[in-house]
Design a protein around this motif. Structure first.
Motif, PDB file in Angstrom:
ATOM      1  N   ILE A 177       0.834  -1.206   0.000  1.00  0.00           N
ATOM      2  CA  ILE A 177       0.000   0.000   0.000  1.00  0.00           C
ATOM      3  C   ILE A 177       0.871   1.259   0.000  1.00  0.00           C
ATOM      4  O   ILE A 177       0.665   2.166  -0.815  1.00  0.00           O
ATOM      5  CB  ILE A 177      -0.975  -0.010   1.200  1.00  0.00           C
TER       6      ILE A 177
ATOM      7  N   CYS B  73       0.776   1.215  -4.095  1.00  0.00           N
ATOM      8  CA  CYS B  73      -0.611   1.634  -4.324  1.00  0.00           C
ATOM      9  C   CYS B  73      -0.834   3.130  -4.097  1.00  0.00           C
ATOM     10  O   CYS B  73      -1.402   3.807  -4.958  1.00  0.00           O
ATOM     11  CB  CYS B  73      -1.567   0.817  -3.456  1.00  0.00           C
ATOM     12  N   LYS B  74      -0.420   3.654  -2.962  1.00  0.00           N
ATOM     13  CA  LYS B  74      -0.633   5.088  -2.695  1.00  0.00           C
ATOM     14  C   LYS B  74       0.087   5.974  -3.713  1.00  0.00           C
ATOM     15  O   LYS B  74      -0.532   6.885  -4.274  1.00  0.00           O
ATOM     16  CB  LYS B  74      -0.245   5.440  -1.263  1.00  0.00           C
TER      17      LYS B  74
ATOM     18  N   CYS C  42      -6.067   3.575  -4.818  1.00  0.00           N
ATOM     19  CA  CYS C  42      -6.673   3.619  -3.481  1.00  0.00           C
ATOM     20  C   CYS C  42      -7.675   2.500  -3.237  1.00  0.00           C
ATOM     21  O   CYS C  42      -7.985   2.189  -2.084  1.00  0.00           O
ATOM     22  CB  CYS C  42      -7.343   4.967  -3.266  1.00  0.00           C
TER      23      CYS C  42
END
Length: 175
Positions: free
Chosen positions: A30, A34-35, A40
């Motif tokens: 994450i 992802c971030k 999200c």
């Protein structure tokens, strides 16, 4: 000496990530991927998947039709099969790969090139007339040619789901 695909090596990589960073593989996924990519809605547990009202259910083709299957909970082997995402967010992942990392500075372009380059060559398994020819395995990617075009790809499956990602780096296309 010889190629053999092994999902457990991805699990081992997840353990190494945890030991080196002091955080779980899932937290690293994450925070580091992802971030920064704006993914999200991408997650790594069935409970998180359930929190989205618009998600797919696993299905299988049976002799008497199609059936919905129960979700398999892959938490013990998450680094090899534990990512839930969607088309819009996977497009961001593809963009990272086809533009050589310029989309986001989370990975150096030289590292991406190394990932997409054969590290373990395969012995030819055909006469070369098929449209898709695998030349070898890079770092997490199969490398080959499709109808003469350089292609980098990888797929996966778990009960009721199948995924396939293909990159045509020379053309700047990701599918």
């Amino acid at each position: 000496e010889k190629f053999q695909y092994n999902n457990f090596m991805y699990v081992l990589a997840g353990i190494v990530i945890e030991r080196v960073t002091g955080t779980s593989w899932e937290e690293c996924l994450i925070a580091k991927i992802c971030k920064p990519l704006g993914m999200c809605g991408t997650n790594h547990t069935i409970d998180q998947l359930y929190s989205y009202t618009d998600h797919a259910f696993p299905h299988a083709s049976l002799d008497d039709g199609v059936a919905v299957l129960p979700f398999r909970n892959p938490c013990s082997v998450n680094p090899c099969i534990g990512i839930n995402s969607n088309v819009a967010e996977m497009a961001k992942w593809l963009k990272l790969h086809v533009d050589g990392g310029a989309f986001s500075k989370i990975i150096d372009s030289r590292t991406l090139l190394e990932m997409h380059t054969v590290q373990m060559p395969f012995l030819p398994t055909s006469d070369g007339t098929e449209p898709f020819q695998q030349e070898g395995y890079g770092l997490g990617w199969y490398v080959g040619r499709y109808r003469g075009h350089h292609v980098v790809s990888h797929g996966g499956n778990i009960d009721g789901f199948v995924s396939f990602t293909a990159l045509f780096p020379d053309e700047g296309i990701g599918l």
